[in-house]
Design an enzyme around this catalytic site. Structure first.
Site, short mmCIF file in Angstrom:
data_model
loop_
_atom_site.label_atom_id
_atom_site.label_comp_id
_atom_site.label_asym_id
_atom_site.label_seq_id
_atom_site.Cartn_x
_atom_site.Cartn_y
_atom_site.Cartn_z
CB SER A 375 9.58 21.76 46.82
OG SER A 375 10.34 22.24 45.73
CG ASP A 493 10.69 25.25 35.12
OD1 ASP A 493 9.86 25.91 34.47
OD2 ASP A 493 10.91 25.43 36.32
#
Length: 688
Positions: A375, A493
């Site tokens: 992205s 994450d």
């Protein structure tokens, strides 16, 4: 910050008196150098020793030294603590023709009493027995003496009060041959706040990216208030020409983590060779003018004072006008856009112009890409308003069409909370012409993942102490996100790819693209598609899709095991590091998981504690995992809870809707480009 130098003039003429010296000190063509023994100037070099006419004759092999003529202060006057220092010098060692042996080598030396050092008999001019007077040296040894602990005849070593080195490394493994006759440049830095000495060696004037030797050492126990600094060399039973072409030495009383210690100007140099002739001529001219016409000088100082006062008044007036104009401009902009005013007042990084970002990235030049994901792409850039930065450009298909008030408010709330020394800081943002860009601070040492798994000299720089400090930094960042923010933030994450390292290897957690913000009072959370990277995901999160602080703890535990063992979460053979370490624990050989790149340079108890802390963090039962604050306390030496004899089996039942479960199962199959697998984006340099 500029270094603060101390130079004590103890007398108008200074000599080292010793009845055993082979020759008196020689006058120096530079201001503050004293030559001893066989040292002399020749062909723009300082020759410390020269080739002997007769080999194997110790009686004809005096020591050569060059020292600063005056003692140097090594204790801060304000706090009575040790100063930091750096040196850069270029030397050459020309070995003799066979069958003669090479000399002993050359050493950078800091000694409390030069007259106590030997004048003959080799050993690089250093004492061959425990010294009665303290000294510190970095030796470039070209002889092999097993009795002194030498590893070979081509090594660099760190000596403290003894010629038996506390640490050394084979320079041939770094591609450096001390006896090649080539010019060799050395950089030595001691940072007192870190208590570590670093040495770089190369054939060019460009400082290598990685040091050949980094040794944790506290020189405050060796360095006295005043010490003598210089270089020493000897031939011993051999015969070599040891010469120095350039040298610079600096001391630093105040030192910030980002201070660059490289010395580039002789104006700020404590001990330099050669001197800058223009500086010396200017000083001589000023001295003569003072004695020729004292009244003229006083008049000049008077005019200078008046001029300085006028300049100060003019400067203050200009600054006042500029501040007044700027305040009026800010007030006007705030009246035009009240929402943006609140956005700025909340402490959020400023909005940047797209033209400024395009210029800094050379129109988003592909050669400037330092990270790339599904992205976004990350570019290295230098913005006039922010300095060296990492620019994260989102793909246009993933951007909102406009930056509305709701988005601005949420961004201000989230970013305003993320102010911590162990979090990558957002410097600015841009939403213009269908472009969405975030600008982050630049991390010179890149990601922990690259440095940990790159089998080069860089891996060796990650000592056990540095690894522990990195883990403590990450744990501190997660404690802040989980417990200290106004709104609780779950990162989702945590992995080595997202742990960045600054110039001093301090850890900073980054990439909040998957983070979720919650109110502390919030009781229930909706199930979502699991987000993160395989190998770091907690088992209950994969099945339930509900992130909690304990899912972050699990990811942190994987990072701990990865850092301690040097193994990836899932290696090329499909071995999962958590399973592998649990298996070693069951076999009672947990210590076998230690990274072999550390070469055993750590305390066994500390290593086992780190591995056990990692295992308790990846406990299959989330209720048995510690909080991040407890995990950090374990790493600092606190008690680790008892681990089960074998890895426990915990049954987890999915609470996600059937359709969502099918989606997860499908994405775990052959489709590699899963939207819940975070791209490896690095806000770092391309090196490595």
């Amino acid at each position: 910050m500029l270094p603060y130098f101390h130079l004590l003039l103890v007398s108008s003429i200074f000599t080292f008196a010793s009845s055993s010296s082979s020759s008196p000190p020689q006058p120096s063509p530079t201001k503050n150098l004293t030559l001893l023994g066989s040292a002399h100037f020749k062909n723009n070099s300082i020759i410390l020793t020269q080739e002997l006419t007769t080999c194997n004759s110790r009686s004809n092999s005096p020591v050569g030294r060059v020292l600063h003529s005056f003692p140097v202060r090594f204790l801060r006057s304000s706090s009575n603590s040790t100063v930091s220092f750096s040196t850069r010098f270029t030397f050459t060692i020309v070995p003799p023709s066979p069958p003669c042996l090479a000399g002993d080598g050359i050493a950078f030396l800091i000694a409390s009493d030069p007259s106590s050092l030997p004048h003959t008999d080799g050993y690089l001019g250093l004492p061959d027995s425990p010294a009665s007077h303290p000294f510190f040296a970095i030796e470039f040894d070209t002889t092999f003496n097993p009795g002194l602990g030498d590893i070979n005849d081509n090594h660099v070593g760190v000596d403290v009060d003894s010629i038996i080195s506390v640490a050394s490394i084979d320079l041939m493994s770094e591609g450096i041959d001390l006896k090649s006759g080539k010019r060799i440049t050395v950089w030595i830095e001691y940072r007192d706040p870190e208590k570590i000495i670093r040495v770089w060696v190369g054939y060019t004037d460009t400082k290598p990216e990685y040091s050949v030797l980094a040794v944790p050492i506290d020189l405050s126990k060796t360095l006295k208030e005043f010490m003598y600094v210089g270089f020493s060399a000897s031939n011993g039973r051999g015969s070599s020409i040891h010469s120095i072409q350039k040298l610079q030495i600096h001391t630093f009383e105040s030192l910030t983590p980002n201070t660059q210690m490289e010395t580039v100007s002789s104006r700020n140099c404590l001990m330099c060779y050669p001197d800058d002739p223009s500086i010396e001529e200017a000083e001589i001219s000023l001295y003569n003018d003072h004695h020729k016409d004292n009244r003229v000088l006083e008049l000049a100082f008077g005019l200078l004072s008046i001029t300085f006062l006028l300049i100060m008044v003019a400067t203050i007036s200009v600054l006042y006008c500029m501040c007044l104009t700027k305040r009026q401009a800010i007030k006007q902009r705030c009246n035009e856009n009240a929402q943006m005013y609140r956005f700025q007042e909340a402490g959020v990084p400023k909005k940047l112009k797209l033209s400024e970002i395009r210029s800094a990235t050379k129109e988003f030049d592909q050669n400037r890409i330092i990270g790339e994901g599904a992205s976004s792409k990350v570019y290295e850039a230098n913005l006039p308003s922010c300095g060296n930065v990492a620019v994260k450009r989102f793909s246009k298909v993933n951007q909102p069409s406009t930056l509305g008030n709701q988005f601005a408010t949420e961004l201000a709330t989230m970013v305003g909370c993320l102010r911590h020394k162990n979090l990558v800081q957002l410097q600015g943002w841009c939403c213009e012409a269908n472009e969405l860009v975030l600008v982050y601070e630049y991390m010179p040492n890149g990601s922990l993942d690259k440095l940990l798994h790159r089998r080069t000299n860089a891996t060796r720089t990650l000592t056990f102490e540095k690894r522990l400090n990195i883990l403590l930094g990450v744990s501190s960042a997660l404690v802040y996100l989980h417990e200290e923010c106004e709104r609780q933030i779950i990162h989702r994450d945590v992995k080595t790819c997202n742990i960045m390292l600054d110039a001093d290897f301090n850890a900073k957690l980054g990439d909040f693209g998957l983070a979720e913000v919650y109110e502390h009072s919030e009781r229930g959370r909706d199930a979502t598609l699991p987000a993160g990277t395989m190998g770091y995901l907690a088992p209950e999160y994969v099945y339930s899709g509900i992130p909690t602080v304990k899912t972050d703890v699990y990811s942190f535990g994987v990072v701990v095991l990865e850092v301690a063992s040097g193994q990836r979460p899932v290696n090329e053979d499909g071995v999962v590091v958590t399973e592998w370490v649990w298996d070693l624990w069951e076999k009672r050989i947990l210590f076998a998981a230690a990274d072999p790149n550390l070469m055993g340079r750590f305390d066994k108890v500390d290593m086992e504690r780190m591995l056990m802390a990692g295992l308790i963090c990846v406990h299959p039962n989330s209720q048995r995992r510690p909080t991040m604050k407890e995990a950090g306390r374990m790493l600092r030496g606190g008690l680790v809870p008892d681990l089960p004899v074998k890895k426990p089996t915990v049954m987890i039942q999915s609470v996600m809707p059937e359709r969502t479960t099918e989606m997860v199962a499908r994405m775990c199959g052959e489709d590699a480009d899963t939207p819940w697998s975070t791209p490896r984006t690095h806000f770092s340099s391309k090196a490595g």
